[in-house]
Design a protein around this motif. Structure first.
Motif, PDB file in Angstrom:
ATOM      1  N   HIS A  77       0.859  -1.180   0.000  1.00 43.85           N
ATOM      2  CA  HIS A  77       0.000   0.000   0.000  1.00 43.85           C
ATOM      3  C   HIS A  77       0.898   1.234   0.000  1.00 43.85           C
ATOM      4  O   HIS A  77       1.706   1.429   0.910  1.00 43.85           O
ATOM      5  N   TYR A  78       0.742   2.054  -0.998  1.00 46.12           N
ATOM      6  CA  TYR A  78       1.611   3.206  -1.207  1.00 46.12           C
ATOM      7  C   TYR A  78       0.734   4.423  -1.426  1.00 46.12           C
ATOM      8  O   TYR A  78       0.025   4.503  -2.417  1.00 46.12           O
ATOM      9  N   ALA A  79       0.752   5.372  -0.436  1.00 46.37           N
ATOM     10  CA  ALA A  79      -0.205   6.490  -0.448  1.00 46.37           C
ATOM     11  C   ALA A  79      -1.600   5.898  -0.477  1.00 46.37           C
ATOM     12  O   ALA A  79      -1.961   5.128   0.399  1.00 46.37           O
ATOM     13  N   ASP A  80      -2.406   6.195  -1.509  1.00 47.81           N
ATOM     14  CA  ASP A  80      -3.758   5.643  -1.561  1.00 47.81           C
ATOM     15  C   ASP A  80      -3.874   4.554  -2.615  1.00 47.81           C
ATOM     16  O   ASP A  80      -4.960   4.231  -3.073  1.00 47.81           O
ATOM     17  N   LYS A  81      -2.757   3.963  -3.030  1.00 44.46           N
ATOM     18  CA  LYS A  81      -2.760   2.922  -4.055  1.00 44.46           C
ATOM     19  C   LYS A  81      -2.245   1.612  -3.464  1.00 44.46           C
ATOM     20  O   LYS A  81      -1.621   1.588  -2.419  1.00 44.46           O
ATOM     21  N   THR A  82      -2.523   0.530  -4.184  1.00 44.29           N
ATOM     22  CA  THR A  82      -2.100  -0.791  -3.734  1.00 44.29           C
ATOM     23  C   THR A  82      -1.614  -1.606  -4.928  1.00 44.29           C
ATOM     24  O   THR A  82      -2.194  -1.552  -6.005  1.00 44.29           O
ATOM     25  N   ILE A  83      -0.536  -2.337  -4.725  1.00 42.59           N
ATOM     26  CA  ILE A  83      -0.081  -3.281  -5.743  1.00 42.59           C
ATOM     27  C   ILE A  83       0.084  -4.647  -5.097  1.00 42.59           C
ATOM     28  O   ILE A  83       0.586  -4.753  -3.969  1.00 42.59           O
ATOM     29  N   LYS A  84      -0.364  -5.670  -5.790  1.00 39.37           N
ATOM     30  CA  LYS A  84      -0.188  -7.041  -5.305  1.00 39.37           C
ATOM     31  C   LYS A  84       1.064  -7.612  -5.943  1.00 39.37           C
ATOM     32  O   LYS A  84       1.231  -7.591  -7.157  1.00 39.37           O
ATOM     33  N   ILE A  85       1.951  -8.120  -5.097  1.00 34.80           N
ATOM     34  CA  ILE A  85       3.219  -8.673  -5.563  1.00 34.80           C
ATOM     35  C   ILE A  85       3.218 -10.172  -5.331  1.00 34.80           C
ATOM     36  O   ILE A  85       3.079 -10.632  -4.201  1.00 34.80           O
ATOM     37  N   GLU A  86       3.372 -10.922  -6.389  1.00 34.03           N
ATOM     38  CA  GLU A  86       3.524 -12.377  -6.306  1.00 34.03           C
ATOM     39  C   GLU A  86       4.823 -12.735  -6.992  1.00 34.03           C
ATOM     40  O   GLU A  86       4.977 -12.530  -8.190  1.00 34.03           O
TER      41      GLU A  86
END
Length: 307
Positions: free
Chosen positions: A72-81
């Motif tokens: 979660h970065y600021a108001d964004k999200t990235i899923k890391i697999e």
């Protein structure tokens, strides 16, 4: 009061060591100037294997992480697999959430002075550290091995007696940055599945982190919707709209309600005078605090304290 600065919500490098690495050896805690590097599996409370709190730090961090995570970065999200090379900017709050299993990898942490005292330019100008930049780079097996080798060289050098090892460590950090610059950053950075709910939750965390106020010298620093929007690096209208759509109430309502609740606690449970409480809550004049308190409780601070 927790070691983290509740007034700013910013964790210092020293506090990072104290909270994240309790119980590890003195050698592992010893920083090389404003730099240090770790193997995730070797520390007693592996950062990658627990939920890292959403907050700002006063240092930069580069992580090589293998596992399944939500970033979660600021108001964004990235899923890391899989494996990713991540660059953490002290100006933007973040949270790493391990979804399953245990993470493996490395990370280094350093103050801006470690980098800028030797090299011209600012780290904030680099794409991976800039506001609105892309801080995540997904790696294949060969790339993972190559970046791991850089981290291993860092770890080896921190234990050496080489006179110029800080210069060499800086070279390794720069090598890592240039390695990432030659890669394509991950484009999967997307809004949270419920972006409004996410930003509302983040706002609530930042609001609550300012409390409790535990000394007359402590002062509330974020008192307006814009203050919180600036911390999240979003436009104030975006923050207001997200909170309104999620809760039906305004950002200002939540800030004022929390301030009023803290004012009640201070009036009931401390012997501080009204001027001290007024100052702690960010009011320039006690009269302004009196008006605020009366508006939200229908009584004056003095009457509330005597009740």
């Amino acid at each position: 009061m927790e070691a983290k600065n509740r007034r700013t919500g910013t964790e210092t490098l020293e506090e990072f060591y104290k909270h994240k690495f309790v119980g590890i050896s003195g050698d592992a805690q010893k920083a090389i100037g404003d730099f240090n590097v770790f193997v995730m599996e070797d520390i007693s409370t592996p950062e990658g294997n627990s939920t890292v709190e959403y907050t700002r730090r006063d240092f930069f961090k580069i992580s090589l992480v293998s596992g399944t995570n939500l970033y979660h970065y600021a108001d964004k999200t990235i899923k890391i697999e899989g494996t990713a090379l991540l660059f953490f900017n002290p100006r933007v709050p973040y949270k790493m959430e391990c979804v399953k299993g245990n993470n493996k990898g490395f990370f280094c942490i350093f103050k801006e002075a470690f980098y800028t005292e030797k090299l011209r330019g600012s780290l904030n100008e680099l794409p991976m550290f800039s506001i609105g930049g892309k801080p995540c780079y997904l790696l294949d097996d060969q790339q993972q091995e190559e970046v791991s080798l850089i981290f291993k060289k860092m770890i080896k050098e921190t234990g050496s007696d080489y006179k110029y090892k800080q210069d060499l460590l800086l070279t390794y950090v720069t090598e890592m940055i240039h390695y990432a610059l030659k890669l394509e950053p991950a484009e999967g950075l997307t809004q949270h599945t419920d972006a409004n709910a996410r930003i509302t939750a983040v706002f609530s965390e930042l609001l609550e982190r300012q409390f409790p106020i535990i000394s007359p010298e402590q002062r509330l620093r974020m008192r307006s919707a814009k203050d919180y929007a600036d911390q999240l690096f979003v436009h104030v209208n975006h923050l207001n709209r997200a909170i309104k759509e999620t809760t039906g109430k305004t950002t200002s309502f939540y800030i004022a309600s929390r301030m009023a609740r803290e004012a009640k606690a201070l009036l009931k449970h401390t012997d501080w005078n009204i001027s001290e409480i007024s100052y702690c809550l960010g009011f320039e004049e006690p009269a302004h605090f009196n008006n605020f308190f009366r508006k939200h409780t229908e009584v004056t601070p003095t009457k509330y304290r005597m009740a």
